[in-house]
Write an enzyme that holds these catalytic residues in place. Structure first.
Site, PDB file in Angstrom:
ATOM      1  N   GLY A   1      -4.861  -7.251  -4.272  1.00 42.99           N
ATOM      2  CA  GLY A   1      -3.982  -6.831  -3.190  1.00 42.99           C
ATOM      3  C   GLY A   1      -2.820  -6.008  -3.681  1.00 42.99           C
ATOM      4  O   GLY A   1      -2.839  -5.468  -4.793  1.00 42.99           O
ATOM      5  N   CYS A   2      -1.766  -5.932  -2.879  1.00 47.40           N
ATOM      6  CA  CYS A   2      -0.636  -5.063  -3.182  1.00 47.40           C
ATOM      7  C   CYS A   2       0.150  -5.520  -4.397  1.00 47.40           C
ATOM      8  O   CYS A   2       0.820  -4.724  -5.049  1.00 47.40           O
ATOM      9  CB  CYS A   2       0.276  -4.945  -1.960  1.00 47.40           C
ATOM     10  SG  CYS A   2       0.720  -6.539  -1.228  1.00 47.40           S
TER      11      CYS A   2
END
Length: 395
Positions: free
Chosen positions: A362-363
């Site tokens: 993810g981020c």
């Protein structure tokens, strides 16, 4: 059959068309690259200006914006929600409406990692950082071996016929060097670089990062991510990425789409460079080359080498029970804060409780992905099992 007059007219029309194309700088069909515009920490104008600059530089590049409507002459597919934006992006890639896309906040599955491109400050050389986001493997040495292959694939797609490879001096570097040498002795071509330090060798020091001693610098993704941020924003104080071409394409077996990653702090120059990077990879047939190179590596014993690395590091488990995945469902909820080495075990913990989950990046690093409505329960289970602290992080 056409008479002489008709033939002359047809030739005339063809020559006129060619002349007009040459005058306009168009020598073939343009490469269409998408750019998503939601999710940046900077104003959208920075992304749009980067796209416009990339088009000005490249006569064979066409950029399609995917995001909110803005004031620009570029084609825009209007989308106003980030989750929907990535669905539109993927649909456009699958339908061939764009050939590659540059985006942010995109989750790759475990096994896929991105290869960034920087210009080193010492000698101004281009260097590929393998890798910068994503996770090629949950075992560190195995991941770095794959990262080396991903870097070679990317460099070759960018026109470097025999890229040199260096391994950053991190934990597992010597283990990775032995594994790559075995692969080389089995017939897979690897051209090792030499450190600029007096003792040489293919294990790279900090000096080599600055000089760009290797075309491909092999590292783990988290270290590579930090390197990219330093290389791209050291002239701006860290708040704005002004140098390099971003975090690069997701490379890995089964990756069907050409998707390149930007940071939320990537500014106009990096956006423009990333779009050109994407177009060059399309021209270099990166997906075909990826399949060919991975097949060559397998023939040279890649899988047995990786299995050996996995056995060397595998922790003994109290039980070897097989846990089957529950029925598959759409997973759009992301739970972060889990160590990358534990990500697969965390997924299995949820499976055991009847919650379908997948691993990804993810981020902010590795994530466990579950259905949106099952996030609270999943966090509770993972916290109890010791995989997340407190209430966990949801991104």
């Amino acid at each position: 059959m056409m008479d002489r007059t008709a033939i002359k007219q047809e030739i005339g029309r063809t020559l006129l068309s060619l002349t007009e194309s040459m005058e306009q700088g168009n020598f073939g069909p343009k490469i269409r690259v998408g750019l998503t515009t939601l999710g940046s920490e900077l104003e959208p104008i920075h992304l749009v200006k980067g796209a416009e600059e990339a088009v000005r530089r490249s006569t064979d590049l066409e950029v399609v914006l995917i995001g909110p409507k803005v004031e620009t002459a570029l084609e825009t597919v209007e989308v106003n929600e980030e989750a929907e934006m990535h669905k539109v992006m993927e649909r456009m890639l699958d339908e061939g409406k764009i050939q590659a896309c540059v985006t942010m906040h995109y989750n790759f599955p475990i096994g896929v990692a991105t290869v960034g491109k920087v210009v080193t400050p010492g000698l101004g050389r281009e260097m590929f950082v393998a890798t910068t986001t994503g996770t090629a493997d949950t075992q560190r040495a195995a991941a770095m071996v794959k990262n080396a292959l991903y870097g070679i694939i990317t460099a070759k797609a960018m026109g470097i016929e025999k890229p040199t490879v260096g391994i950053l001096n991190l934990d597992s570097a010597r283990q990775v060097e032995r594994a790559l040498n075995t692969l080389k002795s089995n017939g897979y071509e690897i051209n090792f670089s030499e450190s600029v330090r007096s003792d040489g060798g293919s294990i790279m020091r900090g000096n080599d990062l600055l000089t760009g001693s290797a075309d491909v610098m092999v590292t783990d993704s988290l270290t590579g991510n930090i390197m990219m941020k330093v290389f791209s924003s050291y002239t701006t104080g860290g708040s704005y990425e002004a140098l390099g071409a971003g975090y690069g394409p997701g490379i890995g077996e089964g990756q069907q789409r050409v998707v390149l990653i930007l940071s939320r702090a990537s500014g106009t120059p990096v956006v423009a460079n990333a779009l050109q990077y994407a177009a060059s990879l399309v021209k270099g047939n990166v997906q075909t080359l990826m399949a060919d190179e991975l097949e060559k590596a397998k023939k040279a014993g890649l899988e047995s080498i990786l299995e050996g690395l996995q056995k060397d590091s595998k922790k003994e488990k109290a039980t070897e029970e097989e846990i089957k995945a529950p029925p598959k469902e759409i997973v759009t909820g992301n739970i972060s804060g889990i160590e990358v080495m534990d990500i697969d075990d965390a997924v299995q913990v949820l499976w055991k409780e009847g919650i379908y989950a997948e691993s990804g990046m993810g981020c902010t690093g590795p994530v466990v992905m579950v259905a949106e409505d099952k996030v609270p329960k999943s966090v509770e289970i993972l916290a109890k099992a010791g995989y997340v602290a407190g209430e966990g992080d949801v991104c």
